[in-house]
Design a protein around this motif. Structure first.
Motif, short mmCIF file in Angstrom:
data_model
loop_
_atom_site.label_atom_id
_atom_site.label_comp_id
_atom_site.label_asym_id
_atom_site.label_seq_id
_atom_site.Cartn_x
_atom_site.Cartn_y
_atom_site.Cartn_z
N THR A 137 0.84 -1.20 0.00
CA THR A 137 0.00 0.00 0.00
C THR A 137 0.87 1.25 0.00
O THR A 137 2.11 1.15 -0.09
N ILE A 138 0.25 2.41 0.04
CA ILE A 138 0.97 3.68 0.07
C ILE A 138 0.54 4.42 1.34
O ILE A 138 -0.34 3.94 2.06
N SER A 139 1.14 5.57 1.61
CA SER A 139 0.78 6.31 2.82
C SER A 139 -0.57 6.98 2.64
O SER A 139 -1.07 7.13 1.52
N SER A 140 -1.19 7.40 3.75
CA SER A 140 -2.49 8.06 3.64
C SER A 140 -2.37 9.39 2.90
O SER A 140 -3.29 9.80 2.20
N GLY A 141 -1.22 10.07 3.03
CA GLY A 141 -1.01 11.31 2.28
C GLY A 141 -0.96 11.06 0.78
O GLY A 141 -1.54 11.80 0.00
N MET A 143 -2.36 8.54 -0.70
CA MET A 143 -3.71 8.15 -1.10
C MET A 143 -4.57 9.38 -1.36
O MET A 143 -5.31 9.45 -2.35
N LEU A 144 -4.48 10.37 -0.47
CA LEU A 144 -5.24 11.61 -0.65
C LEU A 144 -4.84 12.32 -1.94
O LEU A 144 -5.68 12.84 -2.67
#
Lengths: 171, 171
Positions: A137-141, A143-144
């Motif tokens: 996955t990737i970071s939430s930042g 993803m945003l």
């Protein structure tokens, strides 16, 4: 990781999903997945726009993009197996999200090709991110960033495809 | 953190945005934000559905929810200041996302209240997450959970509001 680098790797991560989502426009046609069958509301389950050739072509193109990505940036994936599995899940997820979107649009009685603003731009992305999540996955930042940037790319790409005569409507 | 606990805290985190997004249905009415003005395409900039009372009421309700949340789970926020700032940004972000959504819908010539499937359910959420990001964020897994769960809550809540006679359409 700087902001620009973070954005680059987010786009690199999602690239197979973008290719899988875009390729049915060129590879599509053929036998519809729902085989012409209707739902209990009397409308088609998915419609003529969703075909086996578009689905399998999109998954194949997206997965091949992942192979290419591995040879360009092996350290990002760790192994070819991870890169291929990730690209397959991103592509499969993107096209499953697209099918769910078509199913919802048919239930709401929207005609084929009619824009469902938001669903068309974000459904495939969220589905791709969710399917790929268990592998990498990737970071939430990041993803945003993808959630805000993807609709802009989507609108730009569709407008381009319309201008090139590949699509009959600019969305 | 287990999956259930992770989902609970994701919903707890986003709660002010849900309240801010829902409250204009009850608190709305009054003077439209666009003051009746039109865009260059001849359509209203935002339409009569977006009012100052709805916007300011929504931000107030959402921020108050954050104060309540701090007294219930102070450790989650660390300080009252963080809780209030976070709740304000989540609420302000949710309603800004809603305004951007209305702006896009008016430009596409969709009538007021007409559903933009996806945009209506996800626009406010993505905007809330983006505005709140600098103060406090959640994991990418929690973000994916909210992106998939929120449309279901949104549809359920709108159907309920329709059945209660608070809204004229079930979306």
């Amino acid at each position: 990781m700087g902001a620009l680098s973070s954005m680059f790797w987010a786009l690199w991560y999602i690239l197979p999903a973008y290719f899988a989502n875009a390729s049915p426009v060129l590879l599509g046609g053929g036998r519809p997945i729902d085989g012409g069958r209707k739902w209990r509301d009397g409308n088609r389950i998915l419609g003529d726009g969703k075909t086996w050739r578009g689905f399998l072509g999109g998954v194949s193109v997206g997965t091949l993009v992942g192979v290419l990505q591995y040879y360009l940036t092996p350290a990002f994936y760790g192994s070819l197996k991870t890169a291929v599995l990730l690209a397959f899940l991103l592509s499969f997820g993107a096209l499953m999200g697209d099918l769910v979107g078509s199913f919802i649009k048919r239930r709401l009685n929207l005609p084929r090709g009619y824009p469902a603003v938001g669903l068309d731009q974000l459904g495939f992305l969220i589905s791709a991110l969710a399917f790929a999540y268990p592998v990498k996955t990737i970071s939430s930042g990041q993803m945003l960033f993808l959630l805000i940037f993807t609709p802009l790319v989507h609108w730009g790409a569709n407008y381009f495809a319309y201008k090139m005569g590949w699509k009959s409507v600019p969305w």
